[in-house]
Structures are given as C-alpha cells and as structure tokens.
Design a protein around this motif. Structure first.
Motif, PDB file in Angstrom:
ATOM      1  N   UNK A 285       0.833  -1.203   0.000  1.00 46.27           N
ATOM      2  CA  UNK A 285       0.000   0.000   0.000  1.00 46.27           C
ATOM      3  C   UNK A 285       0.871   1.258   0.000  1.00 46.27           C
ATOM      4  N   UNK A 286       0.366   2.310  -0.617  1.00 48.62           N
ATOM      5  CA  UNK A 286       1.054   3.599  -0.659  1.00 48.62           C
ATOM      6  C   UNK A 286       0.130   4.654  -0.064  1.00 48.62           C
ATOM      7  N   UNK A 287       0.648   5.415   0.873  1.00 46.25           N
ATOM      8  CA  UNK A 287      -0.095   6.564   1.411  1.00 46.25           C
ATOM      9  C   UNK A 287       0.313   7.796   0.609  1.00 46.25           C
ATOM     10  N   UNK A 288      -0.670   8.579   0.207  1.00 45.15           N
ATOM     11  CA  UNK A 288      -0.364   9.708  -0.667  1.00 45.15           C
ATOM     12  C   UNK A 288      -1.434  10.783  -0.554  1.00 45.15           C
ATOM     13  N   UNK A 289      -1.055  11.982  -0.961  1.00 42.09           N
ATOM     14  CA  UNK A 289      -1.995  13.082  -1.138  1.00 42.09           C
ATOM     15  C   UNK A 289      -2.253  13.253  -2.626  1.00 42.09           C
ATOM     16  N   UNK A 290      -3.503  13.491  -2.991  1.00 43.37           N
ATOM     17  CA  UNK A 290      -3.801  13.879  -4.371  1.00 43.37           C
ATOM     18  C   UNK A 290      -4.099  15.372  -4.390  1.00 43.37           C
TER      19      UNK A 290
ATOM     20  N   UNK B  21     -17.718  11.641  -1.907  1.00 41.76           N
ATOM     21  CA  UNK B  21     -17.299  12.854  -2.608  1.00 41.76           C
ATOM     22  C   UNK B  21     -16.091  12.608  -3.500  1.00 41.76           C
ATOM     23  N   UNK B  22     -15.209  11.690  -3.097  1.00 44.71           N
ATOM     24  CA  UNK B  22     -13.980  11.469  -3.862  1.00 44.71           C
ATOM     25  C   UNK B  22     -14.239  11.018  -5.290  1.00 44.71           C
TER      26      UNK B  22
ATOM     27  N   UNK C  97      -0.977  -7.339  -7.806  1.00 45.02           N
ATOM     28  CA  UNK C  97       0.319  -6.649  -7.711  1.00 45.02           C
ATOM     29  C   UNK C  97       1.056  -6.536  -9.041  1.00 45.02           C
ATOM     30  N   UNK C  98       0.495  -5.736  -9.918  1.00 45.30           N
ATOM     31  CA  UNK C  98       1.140  -5.461 -11.203  1.00 45.30           C
ATOM     32  C   UNK C  98       1.118  -3.953 -11.428  1.00 45.30           C
ATOM     33  N   UNK C  99       2.057  -3.412 -12.211  1.00 40.39           N
ATOM     34  CA  UNK C  99       2.054  -1.960 -12.430  1.00 40.39           C
ATOM     35  C   UNK C  99       0.786  -1.462 -13.098  1.00 40.39           C
ATOM     36  N   UNK C 100       0.231  -2.247 -14.020  1.00 42.52           N
ATOM     37  CA  UNK C 100      -1.024  -1.839 -14.661  1.00 42.52           C
ATOM     38  C   UNK C 100      -2.157  -1.816 -13.655  1.00 42.52           C
ATOM     39  N   UNK C 101      -2.232  -2.866 -12.828  1.00 43.96           N
ATOM     40  CA  UNK C 101      -3.289  -2.927 -11.833  1.00 43.96           C
ATOM     41  C   UNK C 101      -3.179  -1.831 -10.791  1.00 43.96           C
ATOM     42  N   UNK C 102      -1.957  -1.348 -10.582  1.00 44.10           N
ATOM     43  CA  UNK C 102      -1.756  -0.306  -9.584  1.00 44.10           C
ATOM     44  C   UNK C 102      -2.007   1.088 -10.150  1.00 44.10           C
ATOM     45  N   UNK C 103      -1.440   1.393 -11.311  1.00 37.43           N
ATOM     46  CA  UNK C 103      -1.444   2.772 -11.802  1.00 37.43           C
ATOM     47  C   UNK C 103      -2.660   3.137 -12.644  1.00 37.43           C
ATOM     48  N   UNK C 104      -3.177   2.202 -13.411  1.00 34.00           N
ATOM     49  CA  UNK C 104      -4.271   2.564 -14.317  1.00 34.00           C
ATOM     50  C   UNK C 104      -5.484   3.142 -13.572  1.00 34.00           C
TER      51      UNK C 104
ATOM     52  N   UNK D 184     -11.785   7.321 -14.237  1.00 36.70           N
ATOM     53  CA  UNK D 184     -11.714   6.245 -13.243  1.00 36.70           C
ATOM     54  C   UNK D 184     -12.187   6.792 -11.898  1.00 36.70           C
ATOM     55  N   UNK D 185     -13.019   6.046 -11.165  1.00 38.96           N
ATOM     56  CA  UNK D 185     -13.478   6.535  -9.861  1.00 38.96           C
ATOM     57  C   UNK D 185     -12.346   6.674  -8.841  1.00 38.96           C
ATOM     58  N   UNK D 186     -11.199   6.057  -9.111  1.00 36.29           N
ATOM     59  CA  UNK D 186     -10.053   6.168  -8.202  1.00 36.29           C
ATOM     60  C   UNK D 186      -9.050   7.231  -8.639  1.00 36.29           C
ATOM     61  N   UNK D 187      -9.325   7.886  -9.771  1.00 39.04           N
ATOM     62  CA  UNK D 187      -8.479   8.993 -10.223  1.00 39.04           C
ATOM     63  C   UNK D 187      -8.957  10.255  -9.501  1.00 39.04           C
ATOM     64  N   UNK D 188      -8.646  10.305  -8.192  1.00 39.60           N
ATOM     65  CA  UNK D 188      -9.198  11.363  -7.348  1.00 39.60           C
ATOM     66  C   UNK D 188      -8.730  12.756  -7.768  1.00 39.60           C
TER      67      UNK D 188
END
Length: 326
Positions: free
Chosen positions: A75-80, A206-207, A230-237, A244-248
């Motif tokens: 997992x990565x903790x981050x600010x968008x 809201x996100x 755990x693949x780069x595509x699965x993580x970054x896309x 994407x609903x996760x592209x906050x």
C-alpha cells in the motif's frame, strides 16, 4: 472443518495442514491485540498491524520479537492534488506544494521508520516496475525546498500564497496527524491549508465526484492505495485513467494515457516495466500525486504456528500455508 473432498494430488499449492480454523470477530483493534497477546488467537486474519501500545511492548521484550513480522503491505499513502480546484489546477502551484513538503516528516506523524519507507513514486517495492531511484522533487531523503516552493508560487500568480482545504477521512486518527503535519509545512511558505475530517461515508462518496470535490474546495486529499493485483497496470491505471473513480485528482494527461496503452500492448516484461516506470515518473512530474509512504505493518503471530512465511504480493503471512504444532 477439513474439506474431505480435497485431494493433494490435484492441488500442488495448498497444504491443508490444519484440521480446523476458528475465526473470531473482534469488536476493535485493541481487542485483536489482547487476543493475540493472551494466546486466545494465533493470528490477526486482516494483518493490519499491532496498535502503538502493543507494538512498544512487543519490541521491548526479546522473548516476543521472534514472533513479529515487519512486512511491506504493497500500500502507498499519498496526497492527491486536485486539478478541479483552483489554484491547484495550475501545475506550478502543485509543484509549490511538492517542494514545500518534507515526506519524512509525514512518515514521522505515522510512527517513523516502523511505519514504512519514504516514497518517491506511486509504485511500491512489492511491484516489479518499482523505481527506487525516483525522487522528482528531491525530498525522499528528508527535507524540503521552501525557496523553490515560493518561486513556483510566484510563477503561478500566488506569490503571497493561497488558501486550500486538506480533506481526510474522520475515521482515521493517524491520518489526521499526517494532514496536520502537511498543513504546518505548507504554512511556512504561505499556503494556508485547513484540515477537514468528514465522516468516512461522506468522504469517499465525494472522492468519486470531481464536481463535489470542487464544490467543497478540497484542494488536497489524503488517501491510501493498494491494488487488487500486484502489477504496475493494476496499480497505476485506476489512479491515472480519465473517468476512473479512483483517479481522485482528476488528471487527464494525453502523454500518460498513451504510455499506459503502449505498456499494456508490450509483450516483453522488461520493456513493459520500463514503460510503467516512465508512467510513474511522468505522473510525478505533473505534480497531482504526492506519495510519501510505502506502508509497512508490524504483525504478531503465536509460537504455535508453523510453515509461516511472508507472501511478498499479499503483504502478510500466506494464510493457506500455515500449520500448527501438534
């Protein structure tokens, strides 16, 4: 209970060592720690890590430390930094935030080195395309660059700074500490960041909606991301694809989109990983994502368990492989 129809001849992966697995639902994290320490539980199924008081006790006792695993969770903790909210719609204002932030201080707010490794990019060490040298803003080894931050504030027309909101789920006390740490750092360069802590349901609803984020004025949002695979595509896309609903952050970048498509069509693993590293570094250059921690968890297991090993992709003990002493 044991599956009587399981046949080891047709299953070379699972060991099926225990005859029975008993699962107890705990009311909270403190109850999980209590069960682990008094021996009524062998393992925390969720592998979410010991609470601070228990962690301190375990690490101070030489008889207990052999039973702990400090694992990378993936997992990565981050600010968008939100592209829908002015003035962070200007990359130079986002760069000002990046240069003003000491990522090691954010980690300290979560407990220091035991909490994980300072992050330079979004891809964690558990994924093959991880770039341990990625450090776009020179802040991975500690420290910040206030003069650089002030320079870019001037270039984005905010020489005296600006006001924004840092939003974080109110259900996570540790995350609130991180948000307050960031707000204090940004204040040093003239950025006034007010921390808001909506309840978890309102926060995540809201996100997924850029208009709501804009209406609320959430310029900076604190989240954690871990991919299902755990693949780069699965993580970054999911983090970078438009709509994407996760592209906050709401980033829609033609170069990044093209790079991801190229990486997905590449048949060479090494070539694909190189492309995903470029995606990660290009996303860092855009300034919309501010990763600061590759998460680690300190998990405890009883001395009854056998065949215990940490699965690098799952970020915890491989539960299907476990056995118990007779």
């Amino acid at each position: 209970m044991r599956n009587d129809t399981w046949d080891p001849a047709t299953d070379a992966i699972r060991t099926a060592l225990p005859d029975e697995v008993e699962l107890t639902i705990a009311v909270d994290a403190a109850a999980v720690d209590t069960a682990l320490m008094n021996g009524t539980a062998d393992l925390d199924l969720a592998q979410t890590g010991l609470q601070e008081a228990t962690r301190t006790r375990v690490l101070a006792d030489d008889s207990l430390t052999p039973r702990v695993d400090l694992v990378q969770t993936g997992a990565v903790r981050y600010f968008s930094l939100q592209t829908a909210v002015a003035p962070l719609d200007d990359y130079r204002c986002r760069w000002a935030v990046q240069y003003a932030t000491d990522r090691s201080l954010l980690r300290d707010a979560l407990g220091g080195q035991d909490a994980g490794d300072v992050a330079g990019g979004m891809l964690p060490p558990t994924i093959g395309a991880h770039d341990r040298h990625l450090d776009t803003y020179g802040t991975v080894s500690g420290g910040s660059y206030p003069e650089q931050a002030r320079r870019f504030l001037g270039e984005c027309g905010r020489a005296k700074g600006f006001s924004t909101v840092v939003a974080v789920s109110g259900s996570d006390p540790a995350a609130r500490k991180v948000a307050q740490s960031l707000a204090g750092q940004l204040a040093e360069v003239g950025i006034k960041a007010t921390v808001q802590t909506p309840d978890a349901a309102d926060f995540y609803a809201a996100l997924a909606d850029q208009q709501q984020i804009k209406d609320k004025g959430w310029g900076i949002v604190l989240t954690t991301w871990q991919s299902d695979w755990p693949s780069p595509a699965g993580f970054l896309r999911p983090l970078l694809l438009p709509d994407s609903p996760s592209n906050y952050a709401g980033l829609d970048d033609r170069e990044i989109n093209s790079l991801m498509n190229e990486a997905d069509s590449e048949t060479s693993r090494n070539a694909a990983d190189n492309l995903w590293r470029t995606v990660d570094s290009t996303a860092q250059d855009r300034g919309t994502l501010l990763p600061f921690l590759y998460d680690r968890r300190l998990n405890y297991r009883s001395d009854r368990l056998t065949n215990a090993y940490v699965h690098p992709a799952l970020g915890g003990l491989d539960i299907q492989a476990l056995g118990v002493k007779g």
